[in-house]
Design a protein around this motif. Structure first.
Motif, PDB file in Angstrom:
ATOM      1  N   ARG A 123       0.818  -1.219   0.000  1.00 18.49           N
ATOM      2  CA  ARG A 123       0.000   0.000   0.000  1.00 18.49           C
ATOM      3  C   ARG A 123       0.844   1.258   0.000  1.00 18.49           C
ATOM      4  O   ARG A 123       0.526   2.233   0.683  1.00 18.49           O
ATOM      5  CB  ARG A 123      -0.959  -0.008   1.197  1.00 18.49           C
ATOM      6  N   VAL A 124       1.940   1.234  -0.729  1.00 15.53           N
ATOM      7  CA  VAL A 124       2.785   2.414  -0.901  1.00 15.53           C
ATOM      8  C   VAL A 124       3.120   2.523  -2.383  1.00 15.53           C
ATOM      9  O   VAL A 124       2.815   1.633  -3.186  1.00 15.53           O
ATOM     10  CB  VAL A 124       4.084   2.317  -0.049  1.00 15.53           C
ATOM     11  N   THR A 125       3.784   3.599  -2.757  1.00 15.09           N
ATOM     12  CA  THR A 125       4.120   3.821  -4.152  1.00 15.09           C
ATOM     13  C   THR A 125       5.257   2.896  -4.574  1.00 15.09           C
ATOM     14  O   THR A 125       5.947   2.288  -3.740  1.00 15.09           O
ATOM     15  CB  THR A 125       4.545   5.281  -4.365  1.00 15.09           C
ATOM     16  N   ARG A 126       5.453   2.810  -5.876  1.00 17.29           N
ATOM     17  CA  ARG A 126       6.492   1.925  -6.399  1.00 17.29           C
ATOM     18  C   ARG A 126       7.889   2.347  -5.940  1.00 17.29           C
ATOM     19  O   ARG A 126       8.705   1.480  -5.588  1.00 17.29           O
ATOM     20  CB  ARG A 126       6.413   1.882  -7.933  1.00 17.29           C
TER      21      ARG A 126
ATOM     22  N   ALA B 250      11.097   0.652 -11.148  1.00 17.42           N
ATOM     23  CA  ALA B 250      10.030   1.442 -10.550  1.00 17.42           C
ATOM     24  C   ALA B 250       9.887   2.785 -11.256  1.00 17.42           C
ATOM     25  O   ALA B 250       8.772   3.242 -11.547  1.00 17.42           O
ATOM     26  CB  ALA B 250      10.290   1.644  -9.058  1.00 17.42           C
ATOM     27  N   GLU B 251      11.010   3.423 -11.550  1.00 18.63           N
ATOM     28  CA  GLU B 251      10.969   4.713 -12.243  1.00 18.63           C
ATOM     29  C   GLU B 251      10.381   4.556 -13.644  1.00 18.63           C
ATOM     30  O   GLU B 251       9.542   5.351 -14.084  1.00 18.63           O
ATOM     31  CB  GLU B 251      12.375   5.310 -12.309  1.00 18.63           C
TER      32      GLU B 251
ATOM     33  N   ASP C 242       6.536   3.930 -13.473  1.00 17.85           N
ATOM     34  CA  ASP C 242       5.776   5.154 -13.202  1.00 17.85           C
ATOM     35  C   ASP C 242       5.753   6.065 -14.421  1.00 17.85           C
ATOM     36  O   ASP C 242       4.735   6.693 -14.725  1.00 17.85           O
ATOM     37  CB  ASP C 242       6.389   5.891 -12.006  1.00 17.85           C
TER      38      ASP C 242
ATOM     39  N   PHE D  83       2.140   7.042 -15.948  1.00 22.41           N
ATOM     40  CA  PHE D  83       1.648   8.395 -15.675  1.00 22.41           C
ATOM     41  C   PHE D  83       2.057   9.428 -16.714  1.00 22.41           C
ATOM     42  O   PHE D  83       1.610  10.561 -16.643  1.00 22.41           O
ATOM     43  CB  PHE D  83       2.126   8.856 -14.297  1.00 22.41           C
TER      44      PHE D  83
END
Length: 804
Positions: A701-704, A726-727, A730, A734
């Motif tokens: 329940r947190v961001t990548r 992860a970068e 995202d 997005f």
């Protein structure tokens, strides 16, 4: 105003739940009245969505009536503090007493007073109307009790929601969660309107924006201000509320219009339940109509089957349309065949849907009176536009099923002597064949045709060898059969015998025999097999060709009038009929004289020589051994226990591994399949699940980036790959840019590379254990454990009492 000042003190009630008539009537506050108004508005928005499934606005009157009846009973019960049982009893009585005038006025006495028919219709419609609404061909006109569906829906929603608003929410501290419970009923009705509608939505964008805007504004304005920080004067708070409301409305309109335009599926791809529900009529439960062809020509040739008024000279009556062949008989496809064929029969009303592939020609209105005919297939002409069966004894409109693609109607209860019905129909427009020289046959999917004899296909190729256009090829086949064949029904009066049936062997026999002999069913079957072997959309039609009086009076149809023909579909034109049956019944006799047998002189045979008695006996060897051949296949008793002792542990160890491996494979295929940014996000999710299965503990329940930061220390040299992935994930999700397949594949390669490296570093034992783990289950178990620890921490120390 503070929350304490707004809190309504609960009014005491009797513990046994009985009526509290001795208490003063409860007043309905303005706030509760606003809640009731919102419930009514949202329910009406959801109700309007059913508009495409009904022919008139009678459903809307029924829905509004149910809303008034249910809401009125709920308000009355809340004001006078009736108990639950009393409230339900009053609501049921009001439902039946007022429902006749609101939902079924045509059957009510003076359009107002209930009758036995309206009372039963309200009861039956509330239970079975949903199924009829799904199986009826929209828009719905029959049966009469279908209007009970919107009536009972709004009645129940208003009764429950208004009761909650007046007797539950009004006495409790108002929160968004509690207020949202009142929206469940209208939201369910809104979704039901979408699912029970048709491919053409009814102002979907307007209704969706209005529903969302009203619900959000109401939740925002009705939220309690108690416990909040003092943000200033009341006027400032009011201005902020108005500004927030305007923002919500504008956002709802923008998101609804733009999002609906971009994301809403095309009408052809819109999901509605009626397209997923199979009709209750199953053609395979009934004999193939064409199989009983000779029953008419032999047993019913002089029997008056029915009389028809409204025919013109040359008109044909259609009985059944068949487009599937199994090597034995032409038949109607099963209801599970989802094609443009004969397998889909739907419940219809008086108005029948337009044929999906036809060019309208002459119109006819036929009045049919049944005499010696008894079957489920309803004789009609062309493609029916309306069907009135009110005078059919033992049946009703609910028993009629119709296939608009083939023009075939059935009465599930069967037609019987004395039945009368009226059918309005339009025939396929006849087209000059010269205008079809450049027109191809239609491209459509039909049920399969199997076991076409090779000689039939070869004969078809021989006939069309010099023909170029499809219409010339089809007409050449029909002309060849009608000019070179001979007609025979196999009766005693026919000149040549004709074996019954339309199986593959009979079709091959017609081609290979010296003379082609058969009846209408066999010539139609043979021509259909020839054209289907050429990949032309073809179907066989069985019907009648009655003799119509010159004055256009009543035509008497007997078994002698039965016939069959072939229809071939041409692009943008429709199904055109062809008649391959010959008129000639005089089969030429074979003039070749049979060879006469000449008597041969008898020759005296020599006497039989004597043989030894032993030579006349054939020796038989008898095996006296006690060997049993079955013993060769019997295993020693110790083999089975040994095999079970080995196989059972192997199954316990490897079967769970196999099942989990299949689940993981399906999970990865589902995540990788969508493509674009969703595939890249799926690669990240797959990597996190695989690492969790290897024993690593990724944050939840947190961001990548935070997940990557939590995993990087444990992964060592592979932590940088997780951070980089992860970068990139995202950025793909997005950035709002299209992600091509190569970029998605690269993300999956990187993710699986990190998993492989982490597995190598984890060791063989953890890799083996990961084969028995599923990431989703592992995360669920972790959350459950954390909740249990938190609950134990909140429990007072030194106390064994359970937490209340």
């Amino acid at each position: 105003m503070s929350a304490a000042a707004e809190t309504v003190t609960s009014i005491p009630t009797r513990p046994d739940g009985a009526d509290d008539a001795h208490l003063a009537p409860r007043a309905i506050s303005l706030r509760t009245g606003a809640d009731i108004g919102v419930i009514a508005a949202l329910t009406l928005i959801g109700l309007v969505g059913l508009g495409t499934a009904f022919t008139d606005l009678g459903y809307l009157l029924a829905g509004v009536g149910g809303l008034v009846v249910g809401g009125g009973v709920a308000i009355l019960a809340a004001r006078y503090r009736f108990g639950a049982l009393t409230t339900v009893a009053i609501a049921v009585v009001a439902y039946f007493l007022l429902g006749s005038a609101l939902a079924i006025p045509e059957q009510a006495l003076l359009h107002v007073l209930p009758t036995l028919q309206t009372l039963s219709g309200l009861a039956v419609g509330a239970v079975f109307g949903w199924a009829d609404l799904l199986t009826l061909r929209a828009p719905v006109s029959l049966p009469y009790y279908v209007n009970a569906v919107p009536y009972v829906s709004t009645w129940l929603i208003a009764l429950v929601s208004v009761t909650l608003a007046t007797r539950w929410l009004a006495e409790r501290r108002r929160t968004v969660g509690r207020a949202s419970l009142l929206l469940i009923g209208p939201a369910v009705l809104y979704v039901a309107g979408v699912l029970l509608g048709t491919d053409e939505p009814y102002f979907a964008a307007v209704r969706g924006v209005a529903f969302a805007a009203i619900a959000l504004i109401w939740l925002g304005w009705r939220r309690r201000e108690g416990g909040r920080l003092n943000v200033g004067s009341g006027s400032l708070l009011l201005r902020r509320k108005i500004a927030g409301t305007a923002i919500v409305v504008v956002a709802a309109v923008i998101v609804g219009v733009i999002g609906g335009t971009l994301l809403a599926p095309a009408p052809a791809n819109r999901f509605v339940l009626r397209e997923q529900i199979q009709p209750p009529f199953e053609p395979l439960d009934y004999p193939a109509p064409l199989a009983g062809f000779r029953k008419y020509t032999k047993d019913l040739d002089d029997t008056k089957l029915f009389t028809v008024r409204g025919l013109r000279d040359g008109d044909y009556l259609r009985l059944a349309t068949m487009d599937t062949y199994d090597g034995v008989v032409w038949g109607v496809a099963g209801a599970d065949v989802d094609v443009q064929g004969s397998g889909s029969f739907r419940l219809v009303g008086r108005t029948i849907p337009k044929a999906p592939f036809a060019t309208a020609g002459a119109k006819r209105t036929l009045d049919v009176t049944v005499d010696g005919y008894s079957d489920v297939w309803v004789p009609d002409s062309g493609y029916a536009t309306s069907l009135d069966v009110d005078d059919v004894r033992g049946g009703s409109g609910e028993d009629v099923r119709y296939n608009a693609a083939t023009g075939t109607a059935v009465m599930t209860t069967g037609l019987k002597k004395g039945d009368e019905y009226r059918v309005a129909a339009v025939s396929q427009k006849q087209v000059d064949q010269k205008s079809l020289a450049d027109v191809p046959t239609a491209s459509m999917a039909l049920p399969p045709v199997r076991n076409i004899p090779d000689v039939v296909a070869a004969k078809a190729g021989e006939i069309i060898a010099e023909k170029k256009s499809p219409i010339d090829q089809v007409q050449a086949i029909a002309d060849t059969l009608s000019t070179t064949g001979f007609l025979s029904h196999g009766t005693a009066s026919d000149q040549a015998p004709s074996r019954a049936g339309q199986g593959s062997d009979r079709m091959a026999e017609m081609i290979t025999a010296q003379h082609m002999v058969g009846d209408e069913e066999q010539y139609a079957s043979l021509m259909a097999l020839m054209t289907r072997s050429l990949n032309m959309p073809t179907r066989v039609v069985m019907g009648f060709k009655p003799t119509v009086p010159k004055d256009g009076g009543t035509a008497i149809v007997t078994g002698e009038n039965v016939t069959a023909w072939v229809e071939v579909a041409f692009q943008s034109v429709g199904w055109l009929p062809f008649y391959p049956t010959p008129d000639d019944t005089d089969v030429p006799q074979d003039q070749t004289p049979k060879p006469k047998t000449e008597p041969q002189p008898q020759v005296r045979q020599p006497p039989r020589t004597e043989n030894d008695q032993d030579d006349l006996i054939t020796p038989v060897e008898i095996d006296d051994s006690d060997k049993d051949d079955d013993n060769l296949f019997q295993l020693p008793g110790w083999v089975i226990p040994l095999a079970l002792s080995i196989l059972i542990p192997l199954a316990v160890v490897f079967l769970p591994m196999l099942v989990i491996a299949l689940l993981k494979r399906r999970r990865m295929r589902r995540r990788r399949g969508p493509g674009g940014d969703r595939s890249v996000a799926g690669a990240w999710d797959e990597m996190v699940d695989r690492l969790s299965e290897l024993g690593y503990d990724p944050p939840t329940r947190v961001t990548r980036p935070l997940v990557a930061a939590g995993l990087a220390p444990a992964l060592g040299e592979h932590g940088a790959g997780v951070t980089l992935l992860a970068e990139r994930t995202d950025r793909a999700v997005f950035a709002g840019q299209d992600v091509d397949a190569d970029r998605a594949d690269a993300a999956w390669t990187e993710a699986l590379g990190v998993v492989d490296g982490a597995g190598t570093a984890a060791g063989r034992t953890r890799r083996l254990l990961s084969r028995y783990r599923v990431g989703a289950v592992r995360r669920w178990a972790g959350r459950l454990s954390a909740a249990a620890v938190a609950s134990a921490a909140r429990r007072p120390s030194g106390s064994d009492a359970p937490e209340l």
